[in-house]
Each structure stands twice: as structure tokens, then as C-alpha cells.
Design an enzyme around this catalytic site. Sequence first.
Site, PDB file in Angstrom:
ATOM      1  N   ASP A 227      -4.126  12.761  22.444  1.00 33.43           N
ATOM      2  CA  ASP A 227      -2.878  12.595  21.718  1.00 33.43           C
ATOM      3  C   ASP A 227      -2.945  13.154  20.309  1.00 33.43           C
ATOM      4  OD1 ASP A 227      -1.683  11.471  23.861  1.00 33.43           O
ATOM      5  OD2 ASP A 227      -1.694   9.410  23.126  1.00 33.43           O
TER       6      ASP A 227
ATOM      7  N   ASN B 299      -4.662   8.353   2.132  1.00 33.22           N
ATOM      8  CA  ASN B 299      -5.096   7.654   3.346  1.00 33.22           C
ATOM      9  C   ASN B 299      -5.629   8.625   4.397  1.00 33.22           C
ATOM     10  OD1 ASN B 299      -4.887   5.003   2.703  1.00 33.22           O
ATOM     11  ND2 ASN B 299      -3.080   4.572   3.938  1.00 33.22           N
TER      12      ASN B 299
ATOM     13  N   ASP C 135       0.820  -1.210   0.000  1.00 30.82           N
ATOM     14  CA  ASP C 135       0.000   0.000   0.000  1.00 30.82           C
ATOM     15  C   ASP C 135       0.856   1.262   0.000  1.00 30.82           C
ATOM     16  OD1 ASP C 135      -2.264  -1.505  -0.031  1.00 30.82           O
ATOM     17  OD2 ASP C 135      -2.679  -1.329   2.115  1.00 30.82           O
ATOM     18  N   GLY C 136       2.016   1.214   0.644  1.00 27.48           N
ATOM     19  CA  GLY C 136       2.896   2.381   0.652  1.00 27.48           C
ATOM     20  C   GLY C 136       3.365   2.762  -0.744  1.00 27.48           C
TER      21      GLY C 136
END
Length: 580
Positions: free
Chosen positions: A454, A424, A345-346
Site C-alpha cells: 500500500d 513527522n 501536535d498538528g
Amino acid sequence: MATDAAPSQPDRAAMPALGEPAHQEAAQQLAQQPDTRLRSLNPGPIPIPAAPSSRSLLETVSDQTVNLDLTASHQSENGSISTVSSTVSSVESEKAAYEFLAQTPIKSTDKHLVEFSEAMRTVAKALRQVAEGKAAAQAEAAEWKRKYELETAQKQQTRIKDCGTCTDDNLGKMASQLSLEAPASDQTGCCGNHGICSHEVLQDEVPGPNPRPSLSMVGRKASFRLSWGCNGNKNGQHKHDFVSFEKGDITTAERSSKQILLKWESRPQTVLFITKPNSNSVRVLCAEMVRWLKEHKNINVFVEPWVSKELLTDDSNNTVQTWDNDDDKKMLHKKVDLIVTLGGDGTVLWAASLFKGPVPPVVAFAMGSLGFMTPFPSEQYRDCLDNVLKGPFSITLRNRLQCHVIRDAAKDEIVTEEPILVLNEVTIDRGISSYLTYLECYCDSSFVTCVQGDGLIISTTSGSTAYSLAAGGSMVHPQVPGILFTPICPHSLSFRPLILPEYVTLRIQVPYNSRGHAWASFDGKDRKQLAPGDALICSISPWPVPTACLVDSTTDFLRSIHEGLHWNLRKTQSLDGPRD
């Protein structure tokens, strides 16, 4: 004071002399007169409801002074008192009046009333501050929205052009979603029925005349048409009117599968290879695929510059092309017909990031550790590429987010940094700071919430199986139009993820009273710092990423969550045991 009542010099000479007894008697009368006339001005206790105003007191003192002067003048003419005594009386009267005015007319001794009045003043001050803060926040939100809408309108004016003489009603909805447009050089009207032509999809986003292409570039790219499969049949038809209005009633009509098909109208000529780095197996397969495409399909091949150096070591691959500068890279979408990725996917995310505007169809081969967007097996690349080059084949239109960082220094200007497109998600976190992330979130002109935790994830539906899923977000089909709003470890148990419609614009701002800075990362890279006052604007980009499907969009999505995540995988319950 009382100069009109003072006698002239001849009058003073005509006054008879007073003896000692007469002088003492006049002095006694003079001592009694001010006390009698100024008795009403004695600053004694005054009831609270009858507290006189300063103006009325001044008028009263002025009247008493005038009456006293007139009386003194009258008595002077009768020879009863002297001019000096009359002047002293007027000065003392005025002094007593001003001393009385300096005193507080109301003297409350009730401590509870004093405390209550102080508390009410404190509450009124707090309410006034809250109202002023709310008004300021609303005004600022309206100003941000106005600036963004103006900026969007200016960009759309340079991008959107008329589609020509296209009269096919079935193209309306799809064309509006994709912001499709035709180049001025090819604007000869819509060609074909029940679909969208490729020259409407793949157009340069930079207005003005087209720059001169590089000598290493090839000729005209292939054209294709998008169509829809109805109820699983690839007949090129699609039913848009799923809502009907008859006799004042609203009913839903028959819905189609809305599976998008791509059919080539001319043979593809150029393929761009994007490969995962530092992988021997990928390098070997890339060289083999390039050789097969050139020898058996007569396809021109583009690769990245660093891949070109590796392939040039093989004499059979010395005809691959690449780009030399950023200007050539910006023109890739006008020359490339198809993108082939070798990795996970990267690698798909990196391929999409190379295109700031339209993206050619992507055929993703699975050569990574985990792939939700790589459905094609690398072992069967010949059959897969042959089917794609012949067409038609199913595709998934994956929306991208368009992000703008607006600095506090440029708040009064319609100037933002270069837009960033993400496939994404965009993540806003606290970085190295030890303090909680404090963010104000707005959806269009509506306030959403303040994020304390966070961080926050703004994700596409394609990214729902990535970072958003790890933070507790839901898995969403990639063709569902929406934006995921997922907090990261929020400091509130009631802060649950949201799914917002795709047409909204989100604004994430770091407030001025934040204890620290925030950091934004886009698809895991291009990290930017957000100082107090900076804002991040996110909306759906008009340029989606079309990825080829092995079967269809839904089948590939379910296969990815079953094989990649082992979704709901458990041992089947045994037959023996209690029964109804």
C-alpha cells in the site's frame, strides 16, 4: 572464363577438320573430363569435424578452374577439343562450386542437440538482458547520486560560512550537526563558553543582502546560548570524547545525559502565537495570554493574519502585529524570539512549516485531543511562560526531513522543485489506484528493496509515534539520530521496518514498469503525484525544531507514551495464587 586458353582466329583456321568418328570420340572425352576433374567437388555427405570453410572452398574451386582451363588450352593446341567445349566446361565447374557452397556443410539429425542448443541460446539471451539491466540500474543510481551531491554542494556553498574566531572545541560536534552559521553582519566571533549563540542558530537561509524589513516588524531579536547538562547537572558542561584511543585499544569513556539547555543572554522581546482554528476555548485563552504578556512582560506579539482579525475586535489587543505578504513571513525567524502554540501536535506541525530555515524555540501548550509534543498545561500558562522567559530551560532538538521531488523530465538537469521540510513523516502511497504501489528504494548508492504494497513511510524519530507507529514501526526517542523506514501493508510477510542512520540520503523512485502512479504527502498535506520515472529524495534537514521541555526530553517522552498511548497499561497481577 578461360579466355586466355581460347585460340586466336588464325589458330582456329589452322585446326584440322574432324570426321564424324573423331567428333564422337572427342565428345565422349569431353563428357568424361568434367566428371573426373570435379569429382572432389561432389556435394556428398561430409563429416562434421572436417567441415571446410567458405574461403578454402573458393580457393579450391579457383585452383580446379585454372587447372581445367590450362588442360583445355593444351588439348586445343594438340587438336583434341574445341574452344567452345572448354568454355562450357569452365562455366559448369563454377556453377557446381557455387551450388555446393550454398548447401549447409553440417546436417545434424539429432533433435536433442537442436533443442539443447536453442535452450542454451535462450538462457544466454536472458543472462545478457539481466546483466544489461543491472548495469543500467547501477549507472542510473550513480547518476542520481552525482546530481544530488552536486546540488547539495551548490546549496552548501551559498549557506555555509566560517564561524569566525571560535576556538571552543566543545562546539564542534553540535555545530556540524546543526549546520550552524553566523550572519555576515554579526560575524564577530563566538561569544561565551560551553554553548552555542543564538545568532549562529537563527540565520536566514537566503544568501545575499538582507531585504528591508516591513514597518510592522520590531527591532533586534534576543540572543541565547545552548548548553549541555552533564549527568543531570545543569553546569553548562558536556563531555564529547566518549571514545578514547590508548595504546591501540578502543574504549568508551564516561557518557553524559546530553540534555540541551537554553539560556537567554538578552531578554526576549517578541512572541509568535500559533493557534488551532475553529476553537472558542483556544480563542479565549489566546486573547488572555496576549493581554498578560503585553501588560506584565512588555512583550511584542505576532499572530497569523486570520487571528489578528479576531483579536482586533477587542480594543485591548489592537496592538498585535502580523505579516502582510510572503516576504514578511520569510523574515519571521529574524524577529521572533519565541513561538507559543495553542492546540495539539498538528498545531506544532503547522508552526514548523512556516519556517523554511531556522526555527525559534517552541513552547507548546496542550489544547488538542492527543499530544506527544505539547507537554505544557494550558491552565498554568503564567508559571510556564515565566520560567521560559527567565530561563534556562531544557529543549529537545527535533530533526526534520528535507524532501526534493525530481521529475523524470528534469532528470538531466540539476533542477528540482522547492524543498519541503517535514517534522513527522513523508508518506508515499497508491492514492486512488487499485494496483499495488511499486517503488524502488536506494540508500545513498546502495539498493535497499522494492516496495510492493500500500505504500511506504519515511519518518523522523519525532514522528515515530504517529503514522509509522500505526503501520508497525517502533517508538523511538526524539533525540535518537535516525530515519525510520516503515512499509504500509507490504505484500511480503518478511518486510519489516528499518531504522537508518541520520546521515544517509534516501531515494524513492517510481519505476517505468509501474502499473500506476504514486502519491506523496508531507506531514499529511501538500499532496504530490509521482509518475513513472519521478523520484523523491529525503535527507535530514540542517534546521531542527527546538521544542521546550516541561521537565527534560526523556521524562516528557515517557510521559507522552504513558498518558497518550497508555503504553503497557494492564491490571497488576494479584498476590494470591501459585508461588515458587
